[in-house]
Design a protein around this motif. Structure first.
Motif, PDB file in Angstrom:
ATOM      1  N   GLY A 174       0.767  -1.242   0.000  1.00 28.71           N
ATOM      2  CA  GLY A 174       0.000   0.000   0.000  1.00 28.71           C
ATOM      3  C   GLY A 174       0.793   1.284   0.000  1.00 28.71           C
ATOM      4  O   GLY A 174       0.211   2.373  -0.058  1.00 28.71           O
ATOM      5  N   ALA A 175       2.122   1.207   0.070  1.00 24.46           N
ATOM      6  CA  ALA A 175       2.928   2.423  -0.004  1.00 24.46           C
ATOM      7  C   ALA A 175       2.806   3.022  -1.402  1.00 24.46           C
ATOM      8  O   ALA A 175       2.772   2.301  -2.394  1.00 24.46           O
ATOM      9  CB  ALA A 175       4.387   2.131   0.322  1.00 24.46           C
ATOM     10  N   THR A 176       2.756   4.341  -1.464  1.00 30.15           N
ATOM     11  CA  THR A 176       2.575   5.014  -2.752  1.00 30.15           C
ATOM     12  C   THR A 176       3.810   5.796  -3.191  1.00 30.15           C
ATOM     13  O   THR A 176       3.935   6.151  -4.361  1.00 30.15           O
ATOM     14  CB  THR A 176       1.390   5.987  -2.675  1.00 30.15           C
ATOM     15  N   ILE A 177       4.730   6.064  -2.253  1.00 29.13           N
ATOM     16  CA  ILE A 177       5.952   6.805  -2.556  1.00 29.13           C
ATOM     17  C   ILE A 177       7.124   6.075  -1.895  1.00 29.13           C
ATOM     18  O   ILE A 177       7.027   5.639  -0.745  1.00 29.13           O
ATOM     19  CB  ILE A 177       5.871   8.258  -2.031  1.00 29.13           C
ATOM     20  N   LEU A 178       8.230   5.962  -2.637  1.00 25.37           N
ATOM     21  CA  LEU A 178       9.409   5.268  -2.136  1.00 25.37           C
ATOM     22  C   LEU A 178      10.407   6.262  -1.568  1.00 25.37           C
ATOM     23  O   LEU A 178      10.776   7.226  -2.229  1.00 25.37           O
ATOM     24  CB  LEU A 178      10.066   4.478  -3.271  1.00 25.37           C
ATOM     25  N   ARG A 179      10.837   6.035  -0.334  1.00 23.29           N
ATOM     26  CA  ARG A 179      11.891   6.842   0.258  1.00 23.29           C
ATOM     27  C   ARG A 179      13.188   6.021   0.265  1.00 23.29           C
ATOM     28  O   ARG A 179      13.179   4.787   0.300  1.00 23.29           O
ATOM     29  CB  ARG A 179      11.555   7.274   1.676  1.00 23.29           C
ATOM     30  N   ASP A 189       6.855  11.339  10.610  1.00 25.70           N
ATOM     31  CA  ASP A 189       7.892  10.309  10.506  1.00 25.70           C
ATOM     32  C   ASP A 189       8.131   9.715  11.887  1.00 25.70           C
ATOM     33  O   ASP A 189       8.933  10.240  12.666  1.00 25.70           O
ATOM     34  CB  ASP A 189       9.173  10.943   9.953  1.00 25.70           C
ATOM     35  N   PRO A 190       7.441   8.613  12.222  1.00 30.17           N
ATOM     36  CA  PRO A 190       7.621   8.025  13.554  1.00 30.17           C
ATOM     37  C   PRO A 190       8.907   7.216  13.686  1.00 30.17           C
ATOM     38  O   PRO A 190       9.319   6.894  14.798  1.00 30.17           O
ATOM     39  CB  PRO A 190       6.386   7.131  13.700  1.00 30.17           C
ATOM     40  N   SER A 191       9.532   6.886  12.570  1.00 36.04           N
ATOM     41  CA  SER A 191      10.774   6.099  12.614  1.00 36.04           C
ATOM     42  C   SER A 191      11.896   6.911  13.239  1.00 36.04           C
ATOM     43  O   SER A 191      12.556   6.472  14.191  1.00 36.04           O
ATOM     44  CB  SER A 191      11.165   5.634  11.211  1.00 36.04           C
ATOM     45  N   LEU A 206       8.111   0.857  18.442  1.00 38.57           N
ATOM     46  CA  LEU A 206       7.278   2.025  18.723  1.00 38.57           C
ATOM     47  C   LEU A 206       6.726   2.680  17.458  1.00 38.57           C
ATOM     48  O   LEU A 206       5.873   3.575  17.539  1.00 38.57           O
ATOM     49  CB  LEU A 206       8.074   3.070  19.513  1.00 38.57           C
ATOM     50  N   VAL A 207       7.212   2.245  16.311  1.00 39.53           N
ATOM     51  CA  VAL A 207       6.815   2.883  15.061  1.00 39.53           C
ATOM     52  C   VAL A 207       5.329   2.677  14.775  1.00 39.53           C
ATOM     53  O   VAL A 207       4.615   3.624  14.420  1.00 39.53           O
ATOM     54  CB  VAL A 207       7.666   2.371  13.883  1.00 39.53           C
ATOM     55  N   GLN A 208       4.836   1.442  14.946  1.00 35.93           N
ATOM     56  CA  GLN A 208       3.434   1.182  14.627  1.00 35.93           C
ATOM     57  C   GLN A 208       2.467   1.996  15.487  1.00 35.93           C
ATOM     58  O   GLN A 208       1.589   2.682  14.927  1.00 35.93           O
ATOM     59  CB  GLN A 208       3.099  -0.303  14.742  1.00 35.93           C
ATOM     60  N   PRO A 209       2.574   1.974  16.820  1.00 36.64           N
ATOM     61  CA  PRO A 209       1.605   2.765  17.610  1.00 36.64           C
ATOM     62  C   PRO A 209       1.673   4.258  17.310  1.00 36.64           C
ATOM     63  O   PRO A 209       0.649   4.943  17.291  1.00 36.64           O
ATOM     64  CB  PRO A 209       1.970   2.457  19.067  1.00 36.64           C
ATOM     65  N   MET A 210       2.871   4.782  17.053  1.00 35.86           N
ATOM     66  CA  MET A 210       2.991   6.210  16.766  1.00 35.86           C
ATOM     67  C   MET A 210       2.465   6.551  15.376  1.00 35.86           C
ATOM     68  O   MET A 210       1.891   7.620  15.154  1.00 35.86           O
ATOM     69  CB  MET A 210       4.446   6.657  16.912  1.00 35.86           C
ATOM     70  N   ALA A 211       2.631   5.636  14.419  1.00 37.67           N
ATOM     71  CA  ALA A 211       2.081   5.856  13.083  1.00 37.67           C
ATOM     72  C   ALA A 211       0.555   5.858  13.121  1.00 37.67           C
ATOM     73  O   ALA A 211      -0.100   6.684  12.470  1.00 37.67           O
ATOM     74  CB  ALA A 211       2.587   4.776  12.125  1.00 37.67           C
ATOM     75  N   HIS A 221      -1.558  14.059   7.018  1.00 36.82           N
ATOM     76  CA  HIS A 221      -1.836  13.800   5.603  1.00 36.82           C
ATOM     77  C   HIS A 221      -1.003  12.644   5.053  1.00 36.82           C
ATOM     78  O   HIS A 221      -1.108  12.325   3.865  1.00 36.82           O
ATOM     79  CB  HIS A 221      -1.552  15.054   4.777  1.00 36.82           C
ATOM     80  N   GLY A 222      -0.194  12.039   5.902  1.00 39.97           N
ATOM     81  CA  GLY A 222       0.609  10.917   5.464  1.00 39.97           C
ATOM     82  C   GLY A 222       1.607  10.524   6.533  1.00 39.97           C
ATOM     83  O   GLY A 222       1.791  11.228   7.544  1.00 39.97           O
ATOM     84  N   ILE A 223       2.252   9.388   6.328  1.00 34.49           N
ATOM     85  CA  ILE A 223       3.317   8.942   7.234  1.00 34.49           C
ATOM     86  C   ILE A 223       4.515   8.513   6.388  1.00 34.49           C
ATOM     87  O   ILE A 223       4.371   8.132   5.225  1.00 34.49           O
ATOM     88  CB  ILE A 223       2.871   7.768   8.139  1.00 34.49           C
ATOM     89  N   MET A 224       5.699   8.602   6.993  1.00 33.13           N
ATOM     90  CA  MET A 224       6.915   8.155   6.330  1.00 33.13           C
ATOM     91  C   MET A 224       7.593   7.122   7.228  1.00 33.13           C
ATOM     92  O   MET A 224       7.978   7.431   8.359  1.00 33.13           O
ATOM     93  CB  MET A 224       7.852   9.316   6.036  1.00 33.13           C
ATOM     94  N   ILE A 225       7.711   5.905   6.712  1.00 31.21           N
ATOM     95  CA  ILE A 225       8.168   4.772   7.511  1.00 31.21           C
ATOM     96  C   ILE A 225       9.434   4.171   6.897  1.00 31.21           C
ATOM     97  O   ILE A 225       9.515   3.966   5.682  1.00 31.21           O
ATOM     98  CB  ILE A 225       7.085   3.671   7.566  1.00 31.21           C
TER      99      ILE A 225
END
Length: 334
Positions: free
Chosen positions: A121-126, A268-270, A278-283, A292-296
């Motif tokens: 489901g990611a739409t943009i690659l970092r 960006d919770p990472s 902790l990334v999942q609960p914060m995301a 408007h979005g998250i960066m993982i």
């Protein structure tokens, strides 16, 4: 200063008023909403007689903006800004998931991660090509070769890419990059921000680890003052006295920035937590707060990552998070 025009204002009236204001040395930004047109006036507005301006038949009201940020101000542009990246939109009712490794390490690694996050489901690659590191002895990224690998994966997957710039001299390398990221350490690199203002490229601007929201918006103002209004804000945690996490994720920044500014805000919770667990609960909390979005950060082998493996999710963990994000988004839409 902003001048709110009546719905009855004609195009000819707006043009004449705009020209009159420009002749007085002001820059005029026109924002057309569903019911009203707003003229945002930037420059020395002290010479403008507000009573005279308000007396015009076409003008509904005139307000002075007290905050130092103007172009980024919600009063200047009441409607949410929506940044377009190809067919994707960031801002308003749109929500995008940006995912990928902290740094590009090899052709096999970046392609494998891109394919997995896209399928989830990611739409943009970092992916980091240039890596600002606290220690000069740590991995500094693949640099130009890393950008080439990102562009090749973009061709293969169709995913837009976002990667961080360190120096204005590197701008020619970023011509085909979809979103240029300004990292926390460079948030107040004003010469870099000025150069980015001369482009029309979307800029993802991260909040500095010791900066206020006003300082973040003033940095956005530097880019917008140059003519580039394609700015995306990013909350990535700030430094506090807490030592159990890398930074403290300031989720109150999401609704506050939406109140102060029309620019989209992602989280960006990472980098904020520095810990994968902790990334999942914060995301999820970021999505619930209205981001408007998250960066993982996602890596196919976090234990052997060259950079920030401790905060990186495995592909299957990102897939689980993606499913939960969808449910959160559905819940807050009710």
């Amino acid at each position: 200063m902003v001048a709110v025009l009546k719905p009855s204002a004609t195009s000819e009236q707006i043009e004449n008023l705009t020209q009159w204001l420009k002749e007085r040395g002001l820059t005029v930004h026109i924002s057309k909403g569903e019911f009203y047109t707003i003229l945002g006036l930037i420059g020395d507005t002290s010479q403008i007689d507000t009573e005279l301006l308000e007396s015009l038949e076409m003008v509904d009201k005139v307000k002075r903006i007290s905050e130092p940020f103007k172009s980024a101000n919600r009063k200047f542009h009441p409607d949410d800004s929506i940044i377009e990246i190809g067919d994707l939109r960031i801002g308003g009712p749109n929500f995008q998931m940006i995912a990928g490794p902290c740094s590009v390490e090899s052709p096999e690694q970046i392609l494998a991660v891109a394919q997995s996050v896209k399928s989830s489901g990611a739409t943009i690659l970092r992916g980091g090509a240039f890596k600002p590191r606290t220690s000069p002895y740590d991995f500094q990224g693949m640099r130009a070769d890393g950008i080439e690998l990102l562009l090749e994966v973009k061709k293969q997957t169709g995913m837009p890419i976002v990667t961080e710039i360190m120096n204005a001299n590197h701008l020619p390398m970023f011509e085909q990059v979809d979103i240029i990221q300004v990292g926390a350490r460079n948030m107040q690199n004003f010469e870099l921000l000025k150069e980015l203002g001369k482009t029309n490229k979307p800029v993802l601007l991260k909040r500095g680890l010791a900066n206020t929201l006003q300082e973040l918006l003033m940095s956005a103002e530097y880019i917008m003052a140059g003519g580039n209004h394609n700015v995306i804000l990013c909350e990535r945690g700030i430094r506090t006295f807490e030592t159990y996490t890398r930074n403290t994720l300031d989720l109150s920044a999401v609704p506050l920035l939406q109140e102060l500014s029309h620019l989209p805000i992602i989280v960006d919770p990472s980098h904020a937590t520095g810990l994968a667990r902790l990334v999942q609960p914060m995301a999820l909390a970021a999505a619930a707060a209205g981001a408007h979005g998250i960066m993982i950060e996602v890596h196919n082998d976090p234990a052997h990552a060259l950079c920030d493996g401790a905060q990186s999710l495995r592909p299957e963990q990102f897939a689980e998070l993606s499913g939960k994000i969808k449910k959160i988004r559905e819940a807050i839409a009710i």
